[in-house]
Motif scaffolding. Structure first.
Motif, mmCIF file in Angstrom:
data_model
loop_
_atom_site.group_PDB
_atom_site.id
_atom_site.type_symbol
_atom_site.label_atom_id
_atom_site.label_comp_id
_atom_site.label_asym_id
_atom_site.label_seq_id
_atom_site.Cartn_x
_atom_site.Cartn_y
_atom_site.Cartn_z
ATOM 1 N N LEU A 31 -4.989 -1.506 7.356
ATOM 2 C CA LEU A 31 -4.014 -0.445 7.085
ATOM 3 C C LEU A 31 -4.020 0.515 8.268
ATOM 4 O O LEU A 31 -5.068 0.784 8.856
ATOM 5 N N HIS A 32 -2.844 1.047 8.589
ATOM 6 C CA HIS A 32 -2.721 1.947 9.735
ATOM 7 C C HIS A 32 -1.817 3.120 9.379
ATOM 8 O O HIS A 32 -0.785 2.951 8.737
ATOM 9 N N ILE B 165 -3.757 0.234 -3.056
ATOM 10 C CA ILE B 165 -3.589 -1.004 -2.298
ATOM 11 C C ILE B 165 -3.469 -2.167 -3.279
ATOM 12 O O ILE B 165 -4.361 -2.378 -4.097
ATOM 13 N N HIS B 166 -2.375 -2.896 -3.196
ATOM 14 C CA HIS B 166 -2.188 -4.107 -3.994
ATOM 15 C C HIS B 166 -2.624 -5.290 -3.139
ATOM 16 O O HIS B 166 -2.153 -5.451 -2.008
ATOM 17 N N ILE C 244 2.109 4.462 5.460
ATOM 18 C CA ILE C 244 1.076 3.439 5.631
ATOM 19 C C ILE C 244 1.711 2.158 6.152
ATOM 20 O O ILE C 244 2.697 1.683 5.597
ATOM 21 N N GLU C 245 1.121 1.617 7.197
ATOM 22 C CA GLU C 245 1.544 0.320 7.719
ATOM 23 C C GLU C 245 0.465 -0.702 7.372
ATOM 24 O O GLU C 245 -0.725 -0.414 7.489
ATOM 25 N N ILE C 246 0.872 -1.878 6.970
ATOM 26 C CA ILE C 246 -0.051 -2.974 6.692
ATOM 27 C C ILE C 246 0.009 -3.926 7.879
ATOM 28 O O ILE C 246 1.107 -4.271 8.344
ATOM 29 N N ALA D 200 0.859 -1.184 0.000
ATOM 30 C CA ALA D 200 0.000 0.000 0.000
ATOM 31 C C ALA D 200 0.899 1.238 0.000
ATOM 32 O O ALA D 200 1.941 1.253 0.658
ATOM 33 N N TYR D 201 0.501 2.223 -0.778
ATOM 34 C CA TYR D 201 1.293 3.449 -0.839
ATOM 35 C C TYR D 201 0.394 4.618 -1.239
ATOM 36 O O TYR D 201 -0.718 4.437 -1.723
#
Length: 122
Positions: free
Chosen positions: A84-85, A46-47, A75-77, A35-36
């Motif tokens: 996502l966070h 989001i992939h 973004i943290e996964i 995610a980026y």
């Protein structure tokens, strides 16, 4: 002392059921692998594990609206890929809820729908 989870065989069965449920969820529910933030197009990308790609503008997401690019990019996964966070923004989203168009609380979504309805009339 009484064992609250039962005997060892019960415990082993419960662990196996949990493993099966987890494997089923990983195979059928959307899981993020990347995610980026795309600053040029102003989109969160989001992939998914399935190979699909999902995107949305951060301005429609509660906690992300009006955030600066630097904060949106962090973004943290979650380890299992279901969430996502954004630490600096104190924002968390479930990937499956995002894909269902749920970008915030009921109140947030009601206001968003009101804005969209107003834009369509104009």
């Amino acid at each position: 002392m009484v064992n609250p989870i039962g005997d060892d065989s019960t415990f082993v069965q419960q662990v196996e059921k949990a493993r099966i449920a987890s494997a089923r969820a990983n195979a059928t529910e959307p899981r993020a692998i990347a995610a980026y933030y795309d600053a040029v197009n102003r989109l969160i990308i989001i992939h998914l594990k399935s190979g699909a790609i999902f995107s949305f503008p951060p301005d429609i997401a509660q906690g992300l609206a009006n955030a600066v690019a630097k904060d949106l990019a962090e973004i943290e996964i979650t380890p299992n890929g279901e969430g996502l966070h954004w630490s600096k923004l104190d924002a968390d989203f479930s990937v499956s809820e995002l894909m269902m168009g749920m970008f915030g609380s009921k109140r947030w979504m009601a206001e968003l729908h009101r804005q969209w309805a107003t834009e369509q009339v104009s």
